[in-house]
Design a protein around this motif. Structure first.
Motif, PDB file in Angstrom:
ATOM      1  N   ALA A 143       4.942  -5.366   3.652  1.00 52.50           N
ATOM      2  CA  ALA A 143       5.563  -6.557   4.228  1.00 52.50           C
ATOM      3  C   ALA A 143       4.769  -7.127   5.390  1.00 52.50           C
ATOM      4  CB  ALA A 143       6.988  -6.245   4.670  1.00 52.50           C
ATOM      5  N   VAL A 144       3.932  -6.298   6.041  1.00 56.59           N
ATOM      6  CA  VAL A 144       3.164  -6.788   7.192  1.00 56.59           C
ATOM      7  C   VAL A 144       1.666  -6.868   6.871  1.00 56.59           C
ATOM      8  CG1 VAL A 144       4.845  -5.995   8.890  1.00 56.59           C
ATOM      9  CG2 VAL A 144       3.001  -4.446   8.191  1.00 56.59           C
ATOM     10  N   GLY A 145       1.332  -6.800   5.587  1.00 57.58           N
ATOM     11  CA  GLY A 145      -0.061  -6.967   5.191  1.00 57.58           C
ATOM     12  C   GLY A 145      -0.937  -5.748   5.390  1.00 57.58           C
ATOM     13  N   LEU A 146      -0.344  -4.561   5.429  1.00 58.77           N
ATOM     14  CA  LEU A 146      -1.118  -3.343   5.658  1.00 58.77           C
ATOM     15  C   LEU A 146      -1.079  -2.401   4.453  1.00 58.77           C
ATOM     16  CD1 LEU A 146      -0.184  -2.471   9.367  1.00 58.77           C
ATOM     17  CD2 LEU A 146      -2.288  -3.520   8.526  1.00 58.77           C
ATOM     18  N   SER A 147      -0.884  -2.947   3.271  1.00 59.48           N
ATOM     19  CA  SER A 147      -0.805  -2.095   2.081  1.00 59.48           C
ATOM     20  C   SER A 147      -2.104  -1.327   1.836  1.00 59.48           C
ATOM     21  CB  SER A 147      -0.444  -2.930   0.852  1.00 59.48           C
ATOM     22  OG  SER A 147      -1.414  -3.951   0.634  1.00 59.48           O
ATOM     23  N   ASP A 148      -3.233  -1.882   2.303  1.00 60.16           N
ATOM     24  CA  ASP A 148      -4.524  -1.232   2.105  1.00 60.16           C
ATOM     25  C   ASP A 148      -5.057  -0.615   3.398  1.00 60.16           C
ATOM     26  OD1 ASP A 148      -4.954  -3.595   3.465  1.00 60.16           O
ATOM     27  OD2 ASP A 148      -6.769  -4.132   2.351  1.00 60.16           O
ATOM     28  N   PHE A 149      -4.162  -0.363   4.358  1.00 58.69           N
ATOM     29  CA  PHE A 149      -4.571   0.167   5.662  1.00 58.69           C
ATOM     30  C   PHE A 149      -4.944   1.644   5.585  1.00 58.69           C
ATOM     31  CE2 PHE A 149      -3.474   1.283  10.195  1.00 58.69           C
ATOM     32  CZ  PHE A 149      -4.492   0.541  10.775  1.00 58.69           C
ATOM     33  N   GLY A 150      -4.560   2.295   4.528  1.00 56.12           N
ATOM     34  CA  GLY A 150      -4.880   3.699   4.320  1.00 56.12           C
ATOM     35  C   GLY A 150      -4.465   4.103   2.930  1.00 56.12           C
ATOM     36  N   LYS A 151      -4.677   5.366   2.608  1.00 59.62           N
ATOM     37  CA  LYS A 151      -4.291   5.903   1.306  1.00 59.62           C
ATOM     38  C   LYS A 151      -3.278   7.016   1.547  1.00 59.62           C
ATOM     39  CE  LYS A 151      -8.831   4.905  -0.688  1.00 59.62           C
ATOM     40  NZ  LYS A 151     -10.057   5.476  -1.311  1.00 59.62           N
ATOM     41  N   PRO A 152      -1.987   6.675   1.550  1.00 61.88           N
ATOM     42  CA  PRO A 152      -0.988   7.693   1.869  1.00 61.88           C
ATOM     43  C   PRO A 152      -0.968   8.869   0.906  1.00 61.88           C
ATOM     44  CG  PRO A 152       0.043   5.640   1.132  1.00 61.88           C
ATOM     45  CD  PRO A 152      -1.397   5.347   1.326  1.00 61.88           C
TER      46      PRO A 152
END
Length: 340
Positions: A147-156
């Motif tokens: 929702a805040v544009g961080l879907s690719d901020f890491g690899k959970p």
């Protein structure tokens, strides 16, 4: 006055080129630095900003990522998580010779040392402040990265495996030749690798959360004005964030900060109490908690070893860094206790 690590003339040209309003002469002062990213208070006649850049010496991989800090702060601007407003960044050496990021200055108080707790009040007031801090951490973990544009901020997926591997690799970079601590470090590393639990949840994690990485309201310590120091943030397991917050409560953390830290003061709730409060605030059980605590102690020990390493590489006082390095063995021992 010239400042090591900050070319004001180059920064001024950059701000003007970016269309950032300027009034009067640009000024700056170093407000922290040496062991981690350098932090400068930059101002003109009308505005104040905070600029962060990597240290002058002894950089270690991924620990000084300016774009990462800036991106997460910008993304969280309209969420319940309080952050400073993002202003500008450069992810290369074209402006200052290194990457940097700059945000608006947030007025308030930073509580670093145990003596600073007196500005909050009695033990009940401190407890209320801690509740507010933990609520903010729970709010962060509740933010939907997509929702805040961080879907690719890491690899959970696989986060815990990577954390165990990464901090083990970091030890190999910062250990001393013929290091007497090596056997215990590798023992804890091996035990962690054998005990990695299934990950049940993923979120944005701060990676370094405690009271001195926040700005509190000057008049009301139950209001957190901004969360600072996002250099270790990523997408991962929120319980690892909560556990590291609890480990920082350990008095041995004072060796790393070279002072009587506020977060490790006897006036603060115990680590077990912090964990319980987080569980209530987040609505999440603390499954496999001993693993998370052991991993957090492992991280803290390697951070201390990294400070020692940077001191030996010429960043800060070697004598101070060596003293910080003395925290490594007891922190590893505490981690081993949780794995016993």
């Amino acid at each position: 006055m010239a400042l090591d690590g900050l070319d004001l003339a180059a920064l001024d040209r950059h701000l003007k080129a970016e269309g950032i309003p300027r009034t009067g002469e640009l000024r700056a002062e170093l407000i922290s630095g040496g062991r981690s990213n350098l932090t400068f208070l930059v101002s003109d006649d009308a505005s104040k900003w905070v600029l962060r850049r990597p240290p002058l010496h002894g950089l270690t991989p991924s620990a000084h990522d300016m774009a990462r800090e800036y991106r997460v702060v910008a993304a969280l601007a309209d969420t319940p998580v309080p952050v400073a407003r993002a202003v500008t960044m450069s992810n290369d050496d074209s402006v200052l010779g290194v990457p940097f990021q700059m945000v608006e200055h947030v007025a308030g108080r930073v509580v670093r040392m145990a003596d600073d707790l007196e500005t909050i009040g009695d033990k009940d007031a401190i407890s209320d402040c801690v509740d507010a801090l933990i609520r903010v951490l729970a709010d962060l973990h509740a933010v939907d990265p997509d929702a805040v544009g961080l879907s690719d901020f890491g690899k959970p997926a696989g986060y815990l495996e990577r954390q165990v591997r990464r901090w083990g690799s970091q030890w190999e970079l910062v250990r001393l030749p013929d290091d007497l601590r090596d056997a215990d470090v590798k023992r804890l590393h091996s035990l962690l690798g054998e005990a990695i639990p299934p990950q049940t949840r993923a979120s944005i994690v701060h990676g370094d959360y405690r009271i001195d990485n926040t700005i509190l309201d000057a008049d009301d310590a139950t209001k957190v004005r901004a969360v600072l120091d996002w250099e270790m943030s990523t997408l991962g397991d929120p319980l690892s964030d909560a556990a590291l917050m609890c480990v920082y409560r350990d008095s041995r953390f004072d060796l790393i900060l070279e002072m009587h830290a506020a977060w490790s003061s006897p006036l603060m709730p115990s680590a077990d109490d912090l964990a319980h409060r987080y569980s209530l605030a987040s609505g999440q059980p603390l499954a496999h908690w001993d693993f998370y605590m052991a991993l957090a102690y492992f991280k803290a020990a390697i951070i201390a070893a990294g400070i020692d390493y940077r001191g030996r590489m010429g960043s800060g006082s070697p004598d101070v860094a060596t003293k910080v390095g003395e925290a490594v063995a007891p922190l590893i021992a505490a981690g081993l206790e949780h794995m016993s």
